[in-house]
Design an enzyme around this catalytic site. Structure first.
Site, short mmCIF file in Angstrom:
data_model
loop_
_atom_site.label_atom_id
_atom_site.label_comp_id
_atom_site.label_asym_id
_atom_site.label_seq_id
_atom_site.Cartn_x
_atom_site.Cartn_y
_atom_site.Cartn_z
CB CYS A 84 -0.62 -0.58 1.59
SG CYS A 84 -1.54 -1.50 1.32
CE LYS A 330 -14.38 4.29 7.56
NZ LYS A 330 -15.09 3.84 6.68
CG HIS A 334 -6.13 2.21 0.67
ND1 HIS A 334 -5.04 2.67 0.14
CD2 HIS A 334 -5.95 1.47 1.19
CE1 HIS A 334 -4.07 1.48 0.30
NE2 HIS A 334 -4.08 0.43 1.11
#
Lengths: 388, 124
Positions: A84, A330, A334
């Site tokens: 990520c 959130k 993402h």
């Protein structure tokens, strides 16, 4: 060593776009960044592209030259993969190459296509950021790994699910006016607490969504910006990266993230600032507990103190140091390989004053972005400053 | 597919002869290793794994990937066994009975979906 300026930024809308290819999304973001920067495509010397699971999701490896071609360039292009944190390290390598004098113009960013897969397939794909032998085989999913950290945090420091719910509520509030965000929906603490469990103690509203999207930034040397009379008020003044054991079981503690601490220390020293100087922050809140670990790792709170920050109002839009004014992972979404570039883009917009939430931070001059890989086995931290 | 070092270690766990790797400074790690991950020394000796461990953290997973789809909800825990930690699926108990601090023992089990061997923890 030359300074590095953010000449332009570009984003796609984050959300569910299962019919769109990765190449189309990255081209949209990169062309938007190029337009925002006024830099002609022939001046781009290198493309640093972040992507995590394209080989699984799109059956397309070797994506970087494809992305260059999509914006009409045949410059050298390299894919960076750090789970990520892929785009975070892609940006960091761009900063390093410009500072070294090797390049004057680098386009960095990333893309991820995820919603064309089923939830189970995405869960499996994301879990490959964990240790194959010692974690994936024991059923560790991405939410599961953060759930293990959340319970370890509660056990060591206290706090609970209601504290985490306040983080989710805050980030949904922040995403409301953001045109690029996946969610434009306010939620309540009660809704967050009542949501179905994903991996206890984390529920559905503790988790970021599955997202498609792309990000891009055009970074240029100080000399190039001056010679071309670019309007580029934001500089990248600090860059840092930290590492840790891949598997949670090999960490010294399960409720702190030394990779973030190391990346932050390096970035702060690089920029010549301390944590106290930071006005606003975009952190890697793939899960609500991750935001807590991040703001502690970045030195804004002592370990154990960050859990109540949103609840106390300190990190909300009107608080003393807003965290994730973009909506964060959130609520903004993402798309894994795009996130680090998106944070730089959002921070640039916030500092330039052209973000819908810039009104909350009109006097801000120093922003920090924090992009984490996996369960923070890697972290990239950048300091952005307005100095024009 | 075999994973040299790891499979051998897991077989030893299954035979009740679990071990970890210990360096002269007392750092523990699990195979495969060529050096100690803490101090990089190549001097690693097999040391018997303590019979009992303690659950340090756990999660009840309700959304699994395809390789655990038949098993959800299931409990994954990290347990401390002396100088090393093991991550495993907790079996033989209701998820509600798993707590931080609970004593566990380790064994080898099979993932029914994939047929792969894996680390299993049981409450003592």
């Amino acid at each position: 060593m030359t300074g590095v300026r953010v000449a332009g930024v570009g984003l796609t809308e984050f959300g569910r776009h299962p019919e769109r290819t990765g190449r189309d999304m990255f081209a949209e973001a990169a062309l938007a960044a190029r337009t925002d920067s006024s830099v002609p495509v022939e001046d781009v010397e290198e493309i640093n592209y972040g992507n995590f699971m394209g080989s699984l999701a799109e059956r397309q490896g070797h994506q970087a030259p494809l992305m260059a071609e999509m914006i009409g360039s045949r410059c050298s292009a390299t894919r960076y993969e750090e789970a990520c944190a892929s785009a975070g390290v892609a940006v960091r390598e761009a900063v390093r190459s410009i500072r070294s004098g090797e390049n004057d113009v680098v386009l960095a960013g990333g893309c991820e296509r995820m919603t064309n897969l089923s939830t189970a397939e995405v869960t499996e794909g994301l879990s490959t950021a964990a240790d194959d032998l010692y974690e994936i085989r024991a059923g560790v999913t991405f939410p599961g790994a953060y759930a293990l950290m959340a319970r370890a945090y509660f056990d060591r420091f206290g706090g609970g699910r209601e504290d985490l719910a306040h983080i989710a509520v805050k980030n949904h509030d922040n995403a409301m006016p953001n045109e690029y965000a996946q969610f434009h929906r306010e939620i309540t603490v009660e809704e967050a607490l009542d949501a179905p469990m994903v991996s206890e103690p984390l529920g559905l509203f503790d988790a970021c969504p599955v997202t498609d999207g792309a990000s891009a930034v055009v970074l240029v040397s100080e000399d190039y910006a001056d010679a071309n009379d670019l309007d580029a008020p934001v500089s990248v003044t600090g860059s840092g990266q930290g590492g840790d054991s891949l598997a949670l079981q090999n960490r010294h503690h399960l409720a702190v993230t030394p990779a973030t601490e190391r990346a932050a220390a390096e970035a702060y020293e690089d920029a010549g600032i301390s944590a106290d100087a930071v006005d606003l922050v975009e952190v890697h809140d793939c899960f609500t507990i991750a935001e807590v670990l991040a703001i502690e790792g970045l030195g804004f709170y002592e370990p154990g103190e960050g859990i109540g920050a949103a609840r106390r109002g300190e990190t909300t839009a009107t608080g003393e140091r807003p965290v994730n004014l973009s909506g964060g992972l959130k609520a903004k979404g993402h798309p894994v390989g795009a996130t680090g570039g998106s944070q730089i883009a959002e921070m640039t917009r916030l500092l330039r004053g052209d973000h819908p939430n810039s009104e909350y931070v009109e006097d801000a001059t120093v922003g920090v972005t924090h992009n984490a890989g996996g369960t923070v086995a890697s972290a990239a931290v950048h300091v952005l400053e307005v100095d024009r | 597919m075999t994973d040299a070092g790891y499979d051998e270690w897991l077989d030893a766990i299954g035979e009740g002869e679990g071990y970890y790797l210990e360096c002269p400074d007392g750092h523990g790690s699990l195979p495969p290793r060529r050096v100690c991950p803490e101090c990089a020394t190549p001097e690693l000796d097999r040391t018997p794994l303590p019979e009992s461990g303690t659950i340090e953290t756990f999660t009840v997973c309700h959304v699994a990937g395809p390789s655990f789809a038949d098993e959800q909800p299931y409990v994954t825990a990290i347990a401390e066994f002396g100088p090393v930690r093991l991550t495993g699926v907790v079996r033989g108990t209701d998820p509600e009975d798993v707590t931080v601090g609970a004593p566990v023992e380790v064994g080898k089990g099979t993932n029914e979906t994939t047929g792969e061997d894996m680390v299993v923890l049981r409450l003592r």
